[in-house]
Design an enzyme around this catalytic site. Structure first.
Site, PDB file in Angstrom:
ATOM      1  N   HIS A  68       0.821  -1.218   0.000  1.00 21.34           N
ATOM      2  CA  HIS A  68       0.000   0.000   0.000  1.00 21.34           C
ATOM      3  C   HIS A  68       0.853   1.266   0.000  1.00 21.34           C
ATOM      4  CE1 HIS A  68      -4.195  -1.553   0.411  1.00 21.34           C
ATOM      5  NE2 HIS A  68      -3.520  -2.649   0.715  1.00 21.34           N
ATOM      6  N   THR A  69       2.027   1.172  -0.582  1.00 24.13           N
ATOM      7  CA  THR A  69       2.870   2.374  -0.678  1.00 24.13           C
ATOM      8  C   THR A  69       2.684   3.078  -2.022  1.00 24.13           C
ATOM      9  OG1 THR A  69       4.707   1.051  -1.489  1.00 24.13           O
ATOM     10  CG2 THR A  69       4.683   1.496   0.865  1.00 24.13           C
ATOM     11  N   ASP A  70       2.181   2.358  -3.033  1.00 22.70           N
ATOM     12  CA  ASP A  70       2.181   2.959  -4.386  1.00 22.70           C
ATOM     13  C   ASP A  70       1.330   4.221  -4.475  1.00 22.70           C
ATOM     14  OD1 ASP A  70      -0.211   1.454  -4.327  1.00 22.70           O
ATOM     15  OD2 ASP A  70       0.033   0.628  -6.344  1.00 22.70           O
ATOM     16  N   SER A  73      -8.077 -14.546  -9.742  1.00 25.36           N
ATOM     17  CA  SER A  73      -8.405 -14.256  -8.334  1.00 25.36           C
ATOM     18  C   SER A  73      -7.377 -14.825  -7.379  1.00 25.36           C
ATOM     19  CB  SER A  73      -9.767 -14.839  -7.940  1.00 25.36           C
ATOM     20  OG  SER A  73     -10.725 -14.404  -8.816  1.00 25.36           O
ATOM     21  N   SER A  97      -6.039  -9.252 -13.595  1.00 25.88           N
ATOM     22  CA  SER A  97      -6.777  -8.160 -14.239  1.00 25.88           C
ATOM     23  C   SER A  97      -5.819  -7.158 -14.880  1.00 25.88           C
ATOM     24  CB  SER A  97      -7.711  -7.465 -13.253  1.00 25.88           C
ATOM     25  OG  SER A  97      -7.035  -7.181 -12.059  1.00 25.88           O
ATOM     26  N   ASP A 103       0.356  -2.692 -10.068  1.00 29.76           N
ATOM     27  CA  ASP A 103       0.069  -3.922 -10.804  1.00 29.76           C
ATOM     28  C   ASP A 103       0.418  -3.772 -12.286  1.00 29.76           C
ATOM     29  OD1 ASP A 103      -0.918  -4.386  -8.324  1.00 29.76           O
ATOM     30  OD2 ASP A 103      -3.029  -4.402  -8.893  1.00 29.76           O
TER      31      ASP A 103
HETATM   32  C1  GLA Z   1      -3.425  -3.835  -5.022  1.00 33.34           C
HETATM   33  C2  GLA Z   1      -3.467  -2.549  -5.828  1.00 33.34           C
HETATM   34  C3  GLA Z   1      -2.074  -1.925  -5.930  1.00 33.34           C
HETATM   35  C4  GLA Z   1      -1.400  -1.781  -4.576  1.00 33.34           C
HETATM   36  C5  GLA Z   1      -1.524  -3.081  -3.772  1.00 33.34           C
HETATM   37  C6  GLA Z   1      -1.081  -2.918  -2.346  1.00 33.34           C
HETATM   38  O1  GLA Z   1      -2.690  -4.801  -5.694  1.00 33.34           O
HETATM   39  O2  GLA Z   1      -3.989  -2.793  -7.107  1.00 33.34           O
HETATM   40  O3  GLA Z   1      -2.153  -0.690  -6.589  1.00 33.34           O
HETATM   41  O4  GLA Z   1      -1.937  -0.700  -3.871  1.00 33.34           O
HETATM   42  O5  GLA Z   1      -2.859  -3.574  -3.745  1.00 33.34           O
HETATM   43  O6  GLA Z   1       0.266  -2.582  -2.268  1.00 33.34           O
END
Ligand code: GLA
Length: 388
Positions: free
Chosen positions: A33-35, A120, A126, A172
């Protein structure tokens, strides 16, 4: 896979495809969750890919033969501004909507799709589809996104943000595009570039173990976490000044000092993100020094922070990580990706990877009754495409 798909397309539609592309899934190795906080992430593309080939046709009916299940999906161009349908076509429709601003003509197409990215499973099937079809459309209609891969990644993110309502970051799509075989990439989501590429030392592999559980409010939980981070960043800017634009700008010392000024929730969420960025930087040094044991420990620390601070773990994920800690051959493990269920990744000695996966899955089955899927993952190359 791409060559085989081109043949299948020709047999199925009786015409030759015009553009073909393939894009891999990804693993978030460290930097949770850093992006979307403009921080840093260590990730890789995987060898599993999604392939997409297409040819423009006349009319308004778009057809996509999905060779994963042998079913054809279709939709009318007139309907792409309606709410997203169920199933995989929503990613393709979302991409068509995003590409309009780059000059995509309103033209129907026939396409074929094949993939071995597990669905999934937290490996971003995706994003792989968004990037593969986005690249194929860009090539077919000369939109130029193939020359600006960060823009292609943003279009994929746009599918999630603008059409599907998930306020995800760029990780992603970015990993799917910029992945390098046998390597981990470090991405900086402020400058939006890959700042470092490191070969994973020989003899190690990642085992992915899917908890097979996702709880229902995943998307809204994700968006709520993002809001928590943003409100924490705003308060921290009030304390430390305008140089704080996002949590990326806050040091581990600053967040400790600001504890009393934030709500418990904001403090915990911010602490997770800020320490994750710091762990990514430490990890780069450790890998470079060949200290894989200490790198592994950072994965365990990351999971612990998800569990306690970011609260994006789940009982099943925690069980998998506990099992990992007591299973020989594991150097580190953590949840990977959004969390709230989904997958764990385990850094293990390559020669023991299969045996390790079996042991963990057996123990997990005993404790939860759930039969987990597992995959041994090697870092693969990023997306490619061509005109035919
Ligand atoms: C999902 C989101 C990414 C990123 C991760 C957590 O994969 O699609 O953008 O935030 O969670 O790092």
């Amino acid at each position: 896979m791409l060559d085989a798909l081109i043949g299948k397309f020709q047999n199925y539609y009786g015409i030759a495809p015009v553009a073909a592309a393939q894009a891999p899934g990804r693993l978030e190795v460290l930097g949770n969750h850093t992006d979307y906080n403009e921080g840093v992430v260590l990730s890789c593309a995987v060898e599993q890919v999604t392939a997409f080939v297409m040819a423009p046709v006349t009319g308004t009916k778009c057809r996509i033969m999905d060779f994963r299940d042998g079913r054809e999906m279709s939709f009318d161009l007139a309907d792409i501004d309606r709410p997203p349908p169920r199933g995989g076509s929503k990613y393709i429709i979302g991409m068509l909507r995003e590409l309009r601003r780059f000059g995509l003509p309103a033209q129907a197409f026939c396409a074929a799709l094949e993939s071995n990215v597990p669905l999934s499973a937290g490996m971003s099937s995706s994003a792989a589809l968004e990037v593969a079809c986005g690249l194929a459309f860009s090539l077919a209609y000369n939109l130029g996104l193939e020359n600006d891969p960060a823009l292609l990644a943003r279009a994929g993110q746009g599918v999630e943000n603008n059409y599907l309502g998930l306020k995800s970051g760029l990780l992603d799509q970015f990993s799917s595009i910029f992945g390098v075989k046998d390597s981990l990439i470090m991405s900086d989501f402020r400058s939006v570039e890959v700042t470092d590429t490191l070969t994973l030392p020989a003899g190690y592999a990642f085992v992915v173990i899917n908890s097979m559980k996702k709880h229902h409010l995943v998307d809204s939980d994700y968006n709520v976490r993002r809001q928590d981070c943003e409100s924490a960043a705003m308060k921290l800017a009030g304390i430390f000044g305008e140089t704080v634009k996002t949590l990326r700008d806050v040091s581990t010392e600053q967040i400790a000092a600001a504890r009393a000024n934030l709500s418990w929730r904001e403090y915990r969420r911010a602490q997770h993100v800020i320490w994750e960025c710091s762990r990514v930087n430490t990890a780069m040094r450790l890998i470079r020094e060949g200290d894989i044991r200490s790198f592994g420990r950072l994965l365990f620390e990351s999971h612990e922070s998800s569990r306690l601070n970011f609260e994006n773990s789940s009982p099943e994920l925690d069980i998998l990580i506990d099992i990992a800690k007591s299973t020989p051959g594991c150097l580190g493990a953590r949840l990977s990706g959004g969390g709230f269920g989904g997958i764990t990744i385990h850094l293990v000695r390559a020669e023991k990877a299969a045996q390790y996966a079996e042991k963990v899955c057996d123990a997990y089955k005993k404790q939860t009754g759930i039969a987990a899927d597992s995959f041994i993952c090697a870092p693969g190359d990023g997306a490619t495409g061509c005109l035919l």
